[in-house]
Scaffold this motif. Structure first.
Motif, PDB file in Angstrom:
ATOM      1  N   ALA A  13       0.850  -1.183   0.000  1.00 13.78           N
ATOM      2  CA  ALA A  13       0.000   0.000   0.000  1.00 13.78           C
ATOM      3  C   ALA A  13       0.888   1.236   0.000  1.00 13.78           C
ATOM      4  O   ALA A  13       1.793   1.363   0.819  1.00 13.78           O
ATOM      5  CB  ALA A  13      -0.902  -0.011   1.223  1.00 13.78           C
ATOM      6  N   HIS A  14       0.647   2.141  -0.921  1.00 11.89           N
ATOM      7  CA  HIS A  14       1.496   3.323  -1.044  1.00 11.89           C
ATOM      8  C   HIS A  14       1.245   4.353   0.041  1.00 11.89           C
ATOM      9  O   HIS A  14       1.962   5.339   0.124  1.00 11.89           O
ATOM     10  CB  HIS A  14       1.330   3.941  -2.428  1.00 11.89           C
ATOM     11  N   ASN A  15       0.263   4.142   0.888  1.00  9.14           N
ATOM     12  CA  ASN A  15       0.001   5.103   1.958  1.00  9.14           C
ATOM     13  C   ASN A  15       0.753   4.749   3.238  1.00  9.14           C
ATOM     14  O   ASN A  15       0.592   5.419   4.242  1.00  9.14           O
ATOM     15  CB  ASN A  15      -1.504   5.209   2.235  1.00  9.14           C
ATOM     16  N   LEU A  16       1.601   3.729   3.204  1.00 14.60           N
ATOM     17  CA  LEU A  16       2.405   3.358   4.360  1.00 14.60           C
ATOM     18  C   LEU A  16       3.618   4.267   4.447  1.00 14.60           C
ATOM     19  O   LEU A  16       4.172   4.680   3.422  1.00 14.60           O
ATOM     20  CB  LEU A  16       2.874   1.906   4.257  1.00 14.60           C
ATOM     21  N   PRO A  17       4.070   4.581   5.663  1.00 13.14           N
ATOM     22  CA  PRO A  17       5.288   5.388   5.779  1.00 13.14           C
ATOM     23  C   PRO A  17       6.505   4.596   5.300  1.00 13.14           C
ATOM     24  O   PRO A  17       6.510   3.372   5.311  1.00 13.14           O
ATOM     25  CB  PRO A  17       5.384   5.688   7.278  1.00 13.14           C
ATOM     26  N   ALA A  18       7.529   5.315   4.874  1.00 14.14           N
ATOM     27  CA  ALA A  18       8.751   4.657   4.428  1.00 14.14           C
ATOM     28  C   ALA A  18       9.368   3.909   5.599  1.00 14.14           C
ATOM     29  O   ALA A  18       9.339   4.389   6.737  1.00 14.14           O
ATOM     30  CB  ALA A  18       9.726   5.697   3.893  1.00 14.14           C
ATOM     31  N   PRO A  19       9.947   2.739   5.344  1.00 12.99           N
ATOM     32  CA  PRO A  19      10.545   1.969   6.437  1.00 12.99           C
ATOM     33  C   PRO A  19      11.770   2.685   7.006  1.00 12.99           C
ATOM     34  O   PRO A  19      12.518   3.336   6.280  1.00 12.99           O
ATOM     35  CB  PRO A  19      10.932   0.647   5.788  1.00 12.99           C
TER      36      PRO A  19
END
Length: 77
Positions: A13-19
């Motif tokens: 999902a592109h709405n997740l924060p960057a790791p």
């Protein structure tokens, strides 16, 4: 997260924060090297990593820092 505009860690999902932390395998993908080579860089201290519980993790900015050091070394030679 990206280096030079290339997605380094695919996310579902592109709405997740960057790791913030990468697995060794993800760091290897970022650097376009094999898992064994990545562990070798970690073992020799060339690539920063840390233990979280019993898991080895690489800070998300460590592959770029490693690359910057290598570029500087080769530019100085």
């Amino acid at each position: 997260m990206s280096i030079a505009g290339v997605d380094t860690v695919p996310s579902v999902a592109h709405n997740l924060p960057a790791p913030v932390l990468l697995t060794v395998e993800e760091a290897a993908v970022c650097l376009r090297i094999g898992r064994t080579t990545c562990f070798s860089l970690i073992r020799t201290g060339q690539l920063e990593s840390l233990m979280v519980g019993g898991l080895r993790r690489v800070p998300a900015d460590a592959p770029a820092a490693y690359l910057a050091r290598r570029r500087a070394e080769q530019g100085a030679a």
